[in-house]
Design an enzyme around this catalytic site. Sequence first.
Site, PDB file in Angstrom:
ATOM      1  N   GLY A 538       6.412  -9.815   1.536  1.00 57.27           N
ATOM      2  CA  GLY A 538       5.643  -8.477   1.242  1.00 57.27           C
ATOM      3  C   GLY A 538       5.869  -7.610   2.334  1.00 57.27           C
ATOM      4  N   GLY A 540       4.376  -3.426   3.925  1.00 53.72           N
ATOM      5  CA  GLY A 540       3.240  -2.166   3.657  1.00 53.72           C
ATOM      6  C   GLY A 540       3.473  -1.139   4.778  1.00 53.72           C
ATOM      7  N   ALA A 541       2.209  -0.370   4.818  1.00 53.70           N
ATOM      8  CA  ALA A 541       2.345   0.731   6.035  1.00 53.70           C
ATOM      9  C   ALA A 541       2.596   0.223   7.326  1.00 53.70           C
ATOM     10  CB  ALA A 541       1.314   1.712   5.694  1.00 53.70           C
ATOM     11  N   GLY A 543       3.970  -2.749   8.161  1.00 53.91           N
ATOM     12  CA  GLY A 543       5.538  -3.381   8.722  1.00 53.91           C
ATOM     13  C   GLY A 543       5.607  -4.572   7.454  1.00 53.91           C
ATOM     14  N   VAL A 545       6.071  -8.551   6.008  1.00 55.65           N
ATOM     15  CA  VAL A 545       5.333  -9.996   6.144  1.00 55.65           C
ATOM     16  C   VAL A 545       6.388 -11.081   6.051  1.00 55.65           C
ATOM     17  CG1 VAL A 545       3.479 -11.259   5.438  1.00 55.65           C
ATOM     18  CG2 VAL A 545       3.337  -9.001   5.205  1.00 55.65           C
ATOM     19  N   LYS A 559       3.141 -11.431   9.990  1.00 52.34           N
ATOM     20  CA  LYS A 559       3.305  -9.913   9.652  1.00 52.34           C
ATOM     21  C   LYS A 559       3.685  -9.283  10.950  1.00 52.34           C
ATOM     22  CE  LYS A 559      -0.134  -8.407   7.324  1.00 52.34           C
ATOM     23  NZ  LYS A 559      -1.587  -8.201   6.702  1.00 52.34           N
ATOM     24  N   ASP A 656      -8.277  -0.083   2.490  1.00 44.83           N
ATOM     25  CA  ASP A 656      -7.099  -0.478   1.456  1.00 44.83           C
ATOM     26  C   ASP A 656      -7.351  -1.471   0.761  1.00 44.83           C
ATOM     27  OD1 ASP A 656      -4.800   0.372   0.305  1.00 44.83           O
ATOM     28  OD2 ASP A 656      -3.459  -0.366   1.919  1.00 44.83           O
TER      29      ASP A 656
END
Length: 828
Positions: A538, A540-541, A543, A545, A559, A656
């Site tokens: 995964g 996201g903003a 970094g 995972v 993460k 979020d």
Amino acid sequence: MNPPSMSPVSIHHTLFLLLFLIPRPSLAQANIPVPSSLTATNGNSSSWLSPSRDFAFGFRSLSNGDTKKNQLFLLAIWYNKIPSKTIVWFPSEGLPAPPVPENSKVELTNSGLVLINPQGEELWKPGNVSGTVSHAVFNDTGNFVILDSSSEVLWQSFDNPWDTLLPSQVLGKGKSLSSRQSEESFSRGRFQLRMLDTGDLVLNTINLPSDYANEAYYNSTATDDSSNGSTPGKELVFNSSGSLFVSKENGERLYLSQRDISPASDSYHRVTLNFDGVLIQYKHPKNSGSNGSWEPLWSQPEDICAKVTVRDGIGVCGYNSICTLGENNRPKCNCPEKFTLLDPSDKYGSCRPNFTQSCADDQERTKLGPMEDLYGFEELTNTDWPTSDYALLQPFGENDCRNSCLHDCMCAVAVWRDGRSCWKKKLPLSNGKIVPTLDGKAMIKVPKRDFPPTDFPLQEPKARYKDPKTLVLVGSVLLGSSVFVNFVLFGACMVFFLIYRKQLKKVSTKGTVVETNLRHFTYQELFRATNGFMEEIGSGAFGIVYKGVISNNVAVAVKKLTSMMRDKEKEFRTEVNVIGQTHHKNLVRLLGFCDEGQERLLVYEFLSNGSLSDHLFAGDPKLKTPWNLRCQIVLGVARGLMYLHDECPKQIIHCDIKPQNILLDNNCVAKISDFGMAKLLMMNQSHTMTNIRGTRGYCAPEWFRNLPITVKVDVYSFGVLLLEIISCRSCWGSESSGEEREIEALTDWAYDCFTEGRLDALVEGDAQALRDTEKLKNLVMVAFWCIQEEPSLRPTMRKVTQMLDGAVGVPDPPCPFPFSSCNTTIVP
Ligand SMILES: *[C@@H]1O[C@H](CO)[C@@H](O)[C@H](O)[C@H]1NC(C)=O
Ligand SMILES: *[C@@H]1O[C@H](CO)[C@@H](O)[C@H](O)[C@H]1NC(C)=O
Ligand SMILES: *[C@@H]1O[C@H](CO)[C@@H](O)[C@H](O)[C@H]1NC(C)=O
Ligand SMILES: *[C@@H]1O[C@H](CO)[C@@H](O)[C@H](O)[C@H]1NC(C)=O
Ligand SMILES: *[C@@H]1O[C@H](CO)[C@@H](O)[C@H](O)[C@H]1NC(C)=O
Ligand SMILES: *[C@@H]1O[C@H](CO)[C@@H](O)[C@H](O)[C@H]1NC(C)=O
Ligand SMILES: *[C@@H]1O[C@H](CO)[C@@H](O)[C@H](O)[C@H]1NC(C)=O
Ligand SMILES: *[C@@H]1O[C@H](CO)[C@@H](O)[C@H](O)[C@H]1NC(C)=O
């Protein structure tokens, strides 16, 4: 002597002679037998040299101001004979291998090359060596080649370049160069040179930490003006004489640098994608003693400031910065007046205003005097931030333009140009540059005096947080009942108050004495646990995972946060401890963390069942998550959020909430992930408030209106999520038409269904849900309470949980969108 008739003895003899004729070190060092090794040490750092001694392969000490105790080394290939010892290769293959501590080793064994730390743990090895290694050759071209016994090439450094090409190196289709983060930092930068499968050679930026490539700012095919420009390219060739060209499918060549280049025998040549995005071919005289330097021969693009305009990401310079062209077509970045570098050590990074200005501020400040006295304008001729405008006013004179920006609390900059156009712009400004053809100027709104700072808090003090409606209710009950009942109620209130005070006390002591069972991991431990950050699960903003396994075969999700500012270790630990102190069935558990050097990683429990979005929007109606399970998930998420807002030692606003951030465990129990990230992201140099405001479609109107950010933003997102769970539809609409209009569609459409009494349409005839009409209607009404535009109308998560439980009734919700037309008659 006739060679075919040479006897074995004479061959042996000749070889023996040769051994004496050729200088011993070169012969010994160019052919590297198995096993061999090098150790990273200070002073006599060991290396292998190519026969001519032009190139060295080994450990380079990194002098980044660290104390000698923590000296780090980089495995690299560099020019050995010139004073600057320029590095031309370091291990990469996807991501650069990390710098290593003293006494680390690189070993050449039967199975290949391997980089190990002093404890003997493997840190890096070339990804793709299959076969038994017999020896390695360090060629005079600067190529390090691993061979098997039949001299088949198993691996070579030329196939795995990072930011530099050397003469005789070729960049085939699908291959790329990546820039470094800065001259001294060997992590991945945001510029790329790619030889695309279509045969175009392009330069582009990527949106780190993802690979998302923005529009190309250089394209070889577009510059190809030969009549056969339509013939696709095959590969980028840097031939051994230093000519750089794209070799085309039909054998023709598109020359990039001049054809006549000073002979390779006199000069070193290299082509490097610099950390600032400029691709340059350099030469350096071979025998110049200490006088020589790298001289640029050719570069692209000619004006990087003009060429790079990134709509969906950062440009050449950081936010609010201005790009100008310096020497050798290299860019320079400057902050405007009254703006300072976010990270003083990163001259190419973002700038922040050293003042605050917002609509809330302006409302306060109007008490101090008229706007004209409060703000002035810094003017910059021919300067523009072409992607940051929100309004175009025309025809408009310069004074009208200035006044319009002055009295608009959203306006940060006005660009007035062509004698008639006024572009109003908001922060953060991006892609700043000087545009000679602009025929106008930028006017930056700045305060004329210093105001006291009024940063809005992301975490509200808990004791101040009261639900006004509860107080009104208590008041009206007291007024409307008998003296006896009042007395009883008063007593109950006192007891409640005493318990509450005791709890508050408990909370505050818990807050100061940080006691968590978080494990502190080293970077190497996590590097190994994730197999060198192999399996991405995964991003996201914050970094990326990765999946990993720690001791006792415990599966974890690691993460890796995008790099933080260096001096924020204490804040990082504080926030990690806040996250670590949360314990709830409906929250993903934080197991540990790592903060080594620039690296920041969080280690979470791994949940095997994926995220809610995988389940909800699976597409196949037969795989639809059953209604009962969906109801259970809704309740779980609500309880998790209530805990974050109300019950954990320090209030956490998630910021979020969306299906991607709800994970399911083996028993399909919903667990919220990514809480506490908003504060961590704020600490990060490359993020501003605007990056953090959650995900489009789920974010509350406050984010856009400069209202204080409270727990009610999460309630709003929860409302959107609730509608998604009820209807099994994404608020983004169907996959194929991700238009902005679709975002509104789900909430609008759901409200229409509700007012027209067509709940069956909302659940697409889901029989189980329709048998449960009462519950269905309740959930839908709770959702409309949660997505009220006015934050104070939204219930708290505690109230939401009670309504979902059925502990309290759900009143009819008002229209959630008072500013758009609403059909107010509700069919019972
Ligand atoms: C480097 O090696 C030489 C010879 O082996 C030795 O004389 C010298 O002291 C060493 N220098 C350092 C700094 O270790
Ligand atoms: C591994 O090497 C083989 C042969 O050199 C090549 O065909 C293959 O593409 C390589 N795989 C990767 C992932 O680099
Ligand atoms: C080393 O380079 C020479 C040309 O300089 C080339 O002929 C030879 O094949 C190279 N050796 C290996 C092992 O790649
Ligand atoms: C490069 O330019 C050619 C010709 O103008 C165009 O067809 C191609 O799509 C461009 N490639 C990229 C990646 O922009
Ligand atoms: C263009 O290509 C065609 C066929 O590949 C060739 O016959 C012709 O000479 C080329 N023209 C130029 C100007 O190179
Ligand atoms: C490299 O290319 C140039 C230009 O075409 C040519 O003159 C030179 O002979 C080439 N060198 C080699 C070694 O092929
Ligand atoms: C280096 O430069 C100095 C002065 O610029 C000059 O006197 C000297 O001869 C140069 N040395 C070489 C090796 O070119
Ligand atoms: C902002 O910067 C200006 C100079 O650029 C300085 O005079 C002023 O004191 C600074 N204000 C604050 C609040 O730092």
